[in-house]
Design an enzyme around this catalytic site. Sequence first.
Site, PDB file in Angstrom:
ATOM      1  N   ASP A   2       1.146  -1.353  -0.028  1.00  0.00           N
ATOM      2  CA  ASP A   2      -0.126  -0.198   0.429  1.00  0.00           C
ATOM      3  C   ASP A   2       0.598   1.260  -0.049  1.00  0.00           C
ATOM      4  O   ASP A   2       2.048   1.004   0.282  1.00  0.00           O
ATOM      5  CB  ASP A   2      -1.198   0.015   1.378  1.00  0.00           C
ATOM      6  CG  ASP A   2      -1.763   0.854   0.946  1.00  0.00           C
ATOM      7  OD1 ASP A   2      -1.911   1.116  -0.070  1.00  0.00           O
ATOM      8  OD2 ASP A   2      -2.381   1.595   1.989  1.00  0.00           O
ATOM      9  N   HIS A  14      -3.921  13.757   0.818  1.00  0.00           N
ATOM     10  CA  HIS A  14      -4.023  13.126   2.268  1.00  0.00           C
ATOM     11  C   HIS A  14      -2.762  13.822   3.056  1.00  0.00           C
ATOM     12  O   HIS A  14      -2.653  13.407   4.233  1.00  0.00           O
ATOM     13  CB  HIS A  14      -4.399  11.213   1.701  1.00  0.00           C
ATOM     14  CG  HIS A  14      -3.919  10.429   2.914  1.00  0.00           C
ATOM     15  ND1 HIS A  14      -5.129  10.607   3.613  1.00  0.00           N
ATOM     16  CD2 HIS A  14      -3.442  10.049   3.361  1.00  0.00           C
ATOM     17  CE1 HIS A  14      -4.688   9.386   4.041  1.00  0.00           C
ATOM     18  NE2 HIS A  14      -3.879   9.168   4.110  1.00  0.00           N
ATOM     19  N   GLU A  16     -10.274   3.725   4.027  1.00  0.00           N
ATOM     20  CA  GLU A  16      -9.160   4.473   3.078  1.00  0.00           C
ATOM     21  C   GLU A  16      -9.955   4.660   1.729  1.00  0.00           C
ATOM     22  O   GLU A  16      -9.612   3.068   1.705  1.00  0.00           O
ATOM     23  CB  GLU A  16      -7.831   4.241   2.972  1.00  0.00           C
ATOM     24  CG  GLU A  16      -7.612   4.598   4.959  1.00  0.00           C
ATOM     25  CD  GLU A  16      -5.783   5.361   5.104  1.00  0.00           C
ATOM     26  OE1 GLU A  16      -5.371   4.280   3.844  1.00  0.00           O
ATOM     27  OE2 GLU A  16      -4.923   6.080   5.739  1.00  0.00           O
ATOM     28  N   GLU A  33      -9.032   3.652  -1.854  1.00  0.00           N
ATOM     29  CA  GLU A  33      -7.767   3.965  -2.846  1.00  0.00           C
ATOM     30  C   GLU A  33      -8.840   3.175  -4.108  1.00  0.00           C
ATOM     31  O   GLU A  33      -9.583   2.319  -3.938  1.00  0.00           O
ATOM     32  CB  GLU A  33      -7.063   3.444  -1.947  1.00  0.00           C
ATOM     33  CG  GLU A  33      -7.098   3.184  -0.615  1.00  0.00           C
ATOM     34  CD  GLU A  33      -5.320   3.202  -0.030  1.00  0.00           C
ATOM     35  OE1 GLU A  33      -4.613   2.322  -0.868  1.00  0.00           O
ATOM     36  OE2 GLU A  33      -4.936   3.457   1.052  1.00  0.00           O
ATOM     37  N   ASP A  86      -8.808   0.441   2.627  1.00  0.00           N
ATOM     38  CA  ASP A  86      -7.435   0.140   3.473  1.00  0.00           C
ATOM     39  C   ASP A  86      -7.931   0.620   4.568  1.00  0.00           C
ATOM     40  O   ASP A  86      -7.718   1.542   5.054  1.00  0.00           O
ATOM     41  CB  ASP A  86      -6.437   1.227   3.129  1.00  0.00           C
ATOM     42  CG  ASP A  86      -5.112   0.415   3.763  1.00  0.00           C
ATOM     43  OD1 ASP A  86      -5.557  -0.193   4.653  1.00  0.00           O
ATOM     44  OD2 ASP A  86      -4.364   1.891   4.119  1.00  0.00           O
ATOM     45  N   ARG A 122      -6.657   3.869  13.735  1.00  0.00           N
ATOM     46  CA  ARG A 122      -5.951   5.215  13.613  1.00  0.00           C
ATOM     47  C   ARG A 122      -5.423   5.766  15.224  1.00  0.00           C
ATOM     48  O   ARG A 122      -3.974   5.666  15.304  1.00  0.00           O
ATOM     49  CB  ARG A 122      -6.750   6.760  13.775  1.00  0.00           C
ATOM     50  CG  ARG A 122      -7.341   6.119  11.892  1.00  0.00           C
ATOM     51  CD  ARG A 122      -6.602   6.252  10.828  1.00  0.00           C
ATOM     52  NE  ARG A 122      -7.528   6.328   9.736  1.00  0.00           N
ATOM     53  CZ  ARG A 122      -6.034   6.537   8.455  1.00  0.00           C
ATOM     54  NH1 ARG A 122      -5.561   6.147   8.787  1.00  0.00           N
ATOM     55  NH2 ARG A 122      -6.966   6.828   7.875  1.00  0.00           N
ATOM     56  N   GLN A 132      -2.836   2.660  15.311  1.00  0.00           N
ATOM     57  CA  GLN A 132      -1.672   3.330  14.118  1.00  0.00           C
ATOM     58  C   GLN A 132      -1.074   4.608  15.015  1.00  0.00           C
ATOM     59  O   GLN A 132       0.851   4.076  14.484  1.00  0.00           O
ATOM     60  CB  GLN A 132      -2.038   3.749  13.038  1.00  0.00           C
ATOM     61  CG  GLN A 132      -1.245   4.862  11.504  1.00  0.00           C
ATOM     62  CD  GLN A 132      -2.337   5.135  10.366  1.00  0.00           C
ATOM     63  OE1 GLN A 132      -3.398   4.800  10.294  1.00  0.00           O
ATOM     64  NE2 GLN A 132      -1.257   5.294   9.869  1.00  0.00           N
ATOM     65  N   LYS A 139      -3.640  -1.965  10.280  1.00  0.00           N
ATOM     66  CA  LYS A 139      -3.779  -2.033   8.610  1.00  0.00           C
ATOM     67  C   LYS A 139      -4.424  -3.549   8.418  1.00  0.00           C
ATOM     68  O   LYS A 139      -4.505  -3.947   7.052  1.00  0.00           O
ATOM     69  CB  LYS A 139      -2.821  -1.529   8.071  1.00  0.00           C
ATOM     70  CG  LYS A 139      -2.562   0.538   8.039  1.00  0.00           C
ATOM     71  CD  LYS A 139      -3.196   1.396   7.276  1.00  0.00           C
ATOM     72  CE  LYS A 139      -2.678   2.302   7.089  1.00  0.00           C
ATOM     73  NZ  LYS A 139      -3.325   3.162   6.538  1.00  0.00           N
ATOM     74  N   THR A 180      -8.634  -5.242   4.014  1.00  0.00           N
ATOM     75  CA  THR A 180      -8.409  -4.398   3.452  1.00  0.00           C
ATOM     76  C   THR A 180      -9.576  -5.421   2.474  1.00  0.00           C
ATOM     77  O   THR A 180      -9.575  -6.565   2.021  1.00  0.00           O
ATOM     78  CB  THR A 180      -6.798  -4.613   2.184  1.00  0.00           C
ATOM     79  OG1 THR A 180      -5.978  -4.275   3.314  1.00  0.00           O
ATOM     80  CG2 THR A 180      -7.255  -3.745   0.909  1.00  0.00           C
ATOM     81  N   GLU A 184      -9.570  12.335   7.890  1.00  0.00           N
ATOM     82  CA  GLU A 184      -9.560  13.766   7.351  1.00  0.00           C
ATOM     83  C   GLU A 184     -10.662  14.156   7.470  1.00  0.00           C
ATOM     84  O   GLU A 184     -10.823  16.207   7.436  1.00  0.00           O
ATOM     85  CB  GLU A 184      -9.542  13.583   5.815  1.00  0.00           C
ATOM     86  CG  GLU A 184      -7.458  13.024   5.656  1.00  0.00           C
ATOM     87  CD  GLU A 184      -7.355  12.705   4.256  1.00  0.00           C
ATOM     88  OE1 GLU A 184      -7.736  11.202   4.397  1.00  0.00           O
ATOM     89  OE2 GLU A 184      -6.830  13.568   3.716  1.00  0.00           O
TER      90      GLU A 184
HETATM   91 MN    MN Z   1      -3.638   3.205   2.780  1.00  0.00          MN
END
Ligand code: MN
Length: 419
Positions: free
Chosen positions: A125, A132, A198, A200, A230, A234, A237, A250, A254, A360
């Site tokens: 990834d 972002h 996420e 993507e 993804d 948080r 992370q 992560k 996915t 975000e």
């Molecule tokens: Mn990602």
Amino acid sequence: MPLLRSWVVSANDPAGSFPLNNLPCGVFSTDDEEPRCGVAIGDQILDLAALEQEGVLRLADDPVFDVPFWNEVMELGPQTWQALRDRLIVLLSEGATERAEVAPHLVPMAGARLHMPFLIAEYTDFYAGRHHATNVGTMFRGAENALPPNWLHIPIGYNGRASSVVVSGTDVRRPWGQVKGANDTVPRFAPSRRFDFELELGAVVGTASARPVTVSEADAMIFGYVLLNDWSARDIQGWEYQPLGPFQAKATATTISPWIVTRAALEPFRTATPPREVALLPYLAEPGPMLYDIALEVDLQPEGAAPTTISRTNYAEMYYSAAQQLAHHTTSGCPMTAGDLLGSGTISGPEKANRGSLLELSWGGKEPLALAGGDLRSFIEDNDTVILRGAARGDGYTIGFGECVGKVIPALTDPYAPS
Ligand code: MN
């Protein structure tokens, strides 16, 4: 290029996802048969295993479609991919002479189950969206240090897990993990409370390479693209990511969409990456437009409530293309395999309404988002469903990706409880 008209009438709807111009590759099953390869056409799936068995379609000496993955077709290489597309367009075009041989092998999509379309060899990834990276960097390090010093030179990535890639429709269990919030003096082991998506695009590598490749060679290696979510914890992370990047945050899951939209179907929608702020090293130079104009949307749907569209953006917002990412991935001599999956990185646009993650959209939880039913969301709650959609809009037709759907189900009571 205009709409290619098909005798499958539902494929001629200008707003439909699967016209003859698209022909995305999937794996499907029906009640009485094993999973096998097919392509979407209108509201039908064309059973390629059956066509191969009947002798209407032949790609290689041995059968390649009566298996639950597209890897064998991918390994035959780009010339064969094009030959397959050309043959299917002949078979499905309005006025096709072989219509009577093909028609019995259409399966209504509504009655079919869709599976993982290919065996994921490995999963990488990236972190290649300028908006972002700027948003996340501003939140964590301040506006002055938002972009790391390498960001404008390297498509930053990490090696993810193929084992937890799942197909759309698979429930995702909220993970437990080690977290340490700003007010915690010591870390805790707890269910993630800042679980996120996420938005993507995933590039599917179709041919192997054991040496460094150019951006042009990398582009030719890409079989097609899928939507990719993804899932990201948080809070896990934030505690674990320095110095080696994301790990357990992560690794839960996915999710990818079930149809691989081929590179050939996306050709008319090629568009260039944005102007370079600093010149890239020559090995990352692009020989032509390497992104695609693909409109993307995210819906969030609490259980029992209507969905709210919480983000609208476009794949053309990326700073690095999948071809650049793949070329960079090979620089070390790292071998690439048919079935490798490359996540684009979160696709956010310049405005708040274009942000591709809740981190975000809610600015780290400081600005909760109002949903249609009045609910507020900073991060994903239990039993929320996240739905990604994507479409390239042409002259009288749409190249749709279908949906990439995942519902977050409650965490286990205690993963280490004696059973
Ligand atoms: Mn990602």
